[in-house]
Design an enzyme around this catalytic site. Structure first.
Site, PDB file in Angstrom:
ATOM      1  N   TYR A   3      40.887 -19.526  76.347  1.00 44.29           N
ATOM      2  CA  TYR A   3      39.999 -18.443  76.800  1.00 44.29           C
ATOM      3  C   TYR A   3      40.390 -17.108  76.167  1.00 44.29           C
ATOM      4  O   TYR A   3      40.574 -16.126  76.875  1.00 44.29           O
ATOM      5  CB  TYR A   3      40.069 -18.258  78.322  1.00 44.29           C
ATOM      6  CG  TYR A   3      40.002 -19.498  79.153  1.00 44.29           C
ATOM      7  CD1 TYR A   3      38.817 -20.227  79.249  1.00 44.29           C
ATOM      8  CD2 TYR A   3      41.107 -19.931  79.869  1.00 44.29           C
ATOM      9  CE1 TYR A   3      38.746 -21.360  80.039  1.00 44.29           C
ATOM     10  CE2 TYR A   3      41.043 -21.060  80.654  1.00 44.29           C
ATOM     11  CZ  TYR A   3      39.864 -21.774  80.736  1.00 44.29           C
ATOM     12  OH  TYR A   3      39.806 -22.894  81.522  1.00 44.29           O
ATOM     13  N   TYR A 131      34.541 -23.607  90.499  1.00 44.32           N
ATOM     14  CA  TYR A 131      35.125 -23.956  89.203  1.00 44.32           C
ATOM     15  C   TYR A 131      35.621 -25.396  89.296  1.00 44.32           C
ATOM     16  O   TYR A 131      36.409 -25.725  90.186  1.00 44.32           O
ATOM     17  CB  TYR A 131      36.299 -23.035  88.830  1.00 44.32           C
ATOM     18  CG  TYR A 131      37.001 -23.503  87.575  1.00 44.32           C
ATOM     19  CD1 TYR A 131      36.457 -23.249  86.325  1.00 44.32           C
ATOM     20  CD2 TYR A 131      38.160 -24.272  87.651  1.00 44.32           C
ATOM     21  CE1 TYR A 131      37.063 -23.739  85.180  1.00 44.32           C
ATOM     22  CE2 TYR A 131      38.779 -24.757  86.501  1.00 44.32           C
ATOM     23  CZ  TYR A 131      38.219 -24.487  85.269  1.00 44.32           C
ATOM     24  OH  TYR A 131      38.809 -24.978  84.125  1.00 44.32           O
ATOM     25  N   ASP A 225      37.324 -31.527  95.385  1.00 45.37           N
ATOM     26  CA  ASP A 225      38.139 -31.221  94.207  1.00 45.37           C
ATOM     27  C   ASP A 225      39.391 -30.490  94.694  1.00 45.37           C
ATOM     28  O   ASP A 225      39.369 -29.290  94.919  1.00 45.37           O
ATOM     29  CB  ASP A 225      37.311 -30.355  93.247  1.00 45.37           C
ATOM     30  CG  ASP A 225      38.113 -29.910  92.026  1.00 45.37           C
ATOM     31  OD1 ASP A 225      39.343 -30.098  92.022  1.00 45.37           O
ATOM     32  OD2 ASP A 225      37.495 -29.356  91.092  1.00 45.37           O
ATOM     33  N   LYS A 254      47.123 -30.999  88.653  1.00 44.99           N
ATOM     34  CA  LYS A 254      48.011 -29.829  88.728  1.00 44.99           C
ATOM     35  C   LYS A 254      49.372 -30.148  89.348  1.00 44.99           C
ATOM     36  O   LYS A 254      50.237 -30.640  88.651  1.00 44.99           O
ATOM     37  CB  LYS A 254      47.284 -28.682  89.437  1.00 44.99           C
ATOM     38  CG  LYS A 254      46.187 -28.079  88.555  1.00 44.99           C
ATOM     39  CD  LYS A 254      45.774 -26.693  89.002  1.00 44.99           C
ATOM     40  CE  LYS A 254      44.916 -25.993  87.975  1.00 44.99           C
ATOM     41  NZ  LYS A 254      43.486 -26.249  88.087  1.00 44.99           N
TER      42      LYS A 254
HETATM   43  C1  LIG Z   1      42.400 -26.593  87.263  1.00 43.60           C
HETATM   44  C2  LIG Z   1      41.205 -27.105  87.939  1.00 43.60           C
HETATM   45  C3  LIG Z   1      40.375 -28.052  87.334  1.00 43.60           C
HETATM   46  C4  LIG Z   1      40.602 -28.550  85.910  1.00 43.60           C
HETATM   47  O1  LIG Z   1      41.847 -29.140  85.732  1.00 43.60           O
HETATM   48  P1  LIG Z   1      42.482 -29.246  84.239  1.00 43.60           P
HETATM   49  O2  LIG Z   1      43.728 -30.034  84.441  1.00 43.60           O
HETATM   50  O3  LIG Z   1      42.724 -27.838  83.809  1.00 43.60           O
HETATM   51  O4  LIG Z   1      41.488 -29.929  83.383  1.00 43.60           O
HETATM   52  C5  LIG Z   1      39.285 -28.506  88.037  1.00 43.60           C
HETATM   53  N1  LIG Z   1      39.028 -28.081  89.283  1.00 43.60           N
HETATM   54  C6  LIG Z   1      39.806 -27.167  89.904  1.00 43.60           C
HETATM   55  C7  LIG Z   1      39.482 -26.740  91.291  1.00 43.60           C
HETATM   56  C8  LIG Z   1      40.908 -26.636  89.254  1.00 43.60           C
HETATM   57  O5  LIG Z   1      41.655 -25.706  89.852  1.00 43.60           O
END
Ligand SMILES: *Cc1c(COP(=O)(O)O)cnc(C)c1O
Length: 410
Positions: A3, A131, A225, A254
């Site tokens: 980015y 996101y 998510d 993560k």
């Molecule tokens: C970081 C994140 C993603 C994407 O994960 P990556 O490992 O960066 O591809 C998707 N959804 C949420 C809520 C996130 O915080």
């Protein structure tokens, strides 16, 4: 660089090694990491228990293909995730990044309905400020007005973005949308309790429960998510626990490996799994990354779960929450600050609009902390093992630097 307009951006900071909550720089300085490397380094860096597990695993096998092959690190991890996730979220599909875990969840939902003979369900609903990742499917779920949509426009899948049902009117609109469009909907995506990269916004467990109830009532899959919220960040192991809901599909990544190495998972309930259980090869889940269930990553994730069992992480999160509330409160009275909010180990100072970003980031580095404001937020998501004096250094830096910054523009 991510980015980043590489022509105009400041030179990235050279990091030589990490230890505990610290990034060690090539010039000899060290910074307290206020971000835990994008929510991931929950036990701090280079934890000896995780390192030992990874050393053992690298000597045995760092990787093997997962097609037609299984191994203990993956099957153990899947069992342990199933045991700690709520309800019957028991069926685990591993991939290598969060965005891919979201893509897999989309494909799972699409095939779930297709396998049941329902071919019309091809669209998803997500929420304003959402996101869900950077791959093209995941991007289509991000807020169309606040994300990278502008650069890709018509090339993206078309989904529906609705306001989060935070009040009665928005809930009625959400419910009404599901009621009218259910025959074309394959699922609703939500970041439970905390929307991350789209603006660090919080909603209540009641709102999350209302979303879940509406999805159940209209027969639309709910996909949580938990890429950012999973593994203690909001005060419970998983954010969905606070609303006492069991989504149909849940995404993890993560902090899954405590930030040691890339790994993600898409977890389905028994009901979703059953739609794929058949004599028909055509109803198999059509996905399979090269580095699926990487043994080294699974070993790191297993060691991270050991630490959650052995050490009082959730109590540490409760302490961090109290200290963030106390430490960031003075920001509320600073010019240009519009909100200060805290949930679990997440502290946010929202400003009217973020200018002088590079100078602001440099001011934090000069004070010995790694904090990267973005969007309209100056925020902390520290390692959950951050010590009280280290956390105080982070919050004091935010108060002092935000005060300086507010004076730069006048
Ligand atoms: C970081 C994140 C993603 C994407 O994960 P990556 O490992 O960066 O591809 C998707 N959804 C949420 C809520 C996130 O915080």
């Amino acid at each position: 660089m991510p980015y980043c307009q590489m022509k105009t951006a400041p030179t990235p900071i050279a990091v030589t090694h990490t230890e505990g909550v610290y990034l060690h720089l090539a010039d000899g300085r060290r910074l307290i990491d206020g971000l835990a490397s994008w929510w991931s380094a929950c036990h701090g860096y280079n934890h000896p228990h995780i390192r030992a597990a990874m050393h053992r695993q690298i000597d045995a096998m760092s990787h093997v293909m997962f097609g037609g092959v299984n191994h203990e690190p993956a099957s153990n991890l899947a069992r342990r995730l199933a045991a700690i996730l709520p309800g019957d979220l028991d069926r685990v599909f591993f991939s290598d990044s969060g965005s891919v875990a979201v893509e897999v969840a989309m494909k799972m939902a699409l095939q779930y309905y297709r396998n049941r003979g329902d071919r019309g369900r091809t669209r998803f609903v997500s929420f304003a400020n959402a996101y869900h990742g950077d791959t093209t499917g995941a991007m289509s779920l991000c807020d169309p007005d606040r994300s990278m949509h502008a650069a890709f426009g018509a090339a993206l899948l078309q989904q529906t973005s609705l306001p989060l049902p935070n009040d009665a009117a928005a809930l009625e609109r959400f419910d009404d949308h599901l009621s009218r469009h259910r025959s074309e909907l394959a699922g609703v995506f939500v970041e439970p309790l905390v929307q991350g990269a789209g603006g660090m916004r919080f909603h209540s467990p009641q709102t999350l429960a209302a979303i879940s109830e509406a999805c159940a009532r209209h027969g639309v899959l709910l996909i949580a998510d938990e890429l950012a919220t999973g593994f203690g960040r909001t005060g419970t192991m998983f954010a969905v626990e606070q609303a006492q809901i069991v989504p149909d599909i849940l995404c993890l990544g993560k902090a899954l490996t405590a930030g040691a190495v890339g790994l993600a998972a898409t977890v389905a309930t028994e009901r979703v799994f059953r739609a794929f259980w058949s004599d028909d090869p055509g109803s198999a889940l059509m996905h399979g990354p090269t580095f699926m269930a990487n043994p080294l990553a699974c070993a790191a994730a297993g060691a991270s779960l050991d630490l959650f069992e052995r050490e009082p992480r959730l109590e540490q999160v409760a302490k961090i929450e109290r200290e963030l509330r106390r430490g960031l409160e003075p920001c509320r009275h600073l010019p240009r600050v519009v909100d200060v909010r805290v949930k679990g180990a997440i502290g946010v100072v929202q400003v009217d609009s973020l200018d002088h970003v590079d100078r602001l980031r440099q001011a934090f580095v000069d004070r010995g902390v790694w904090i990267r404001p973005f969007g309209d937020c100056i925020y902390l998501t520290p390692p959950l093992v951050v010590a009280p004096d280290q956390l105080r250094q982070l919050t004091e830096a935010i108060v002092a630097v935000t005060e300086q910054w507010a004076a730069w523009s006048v």
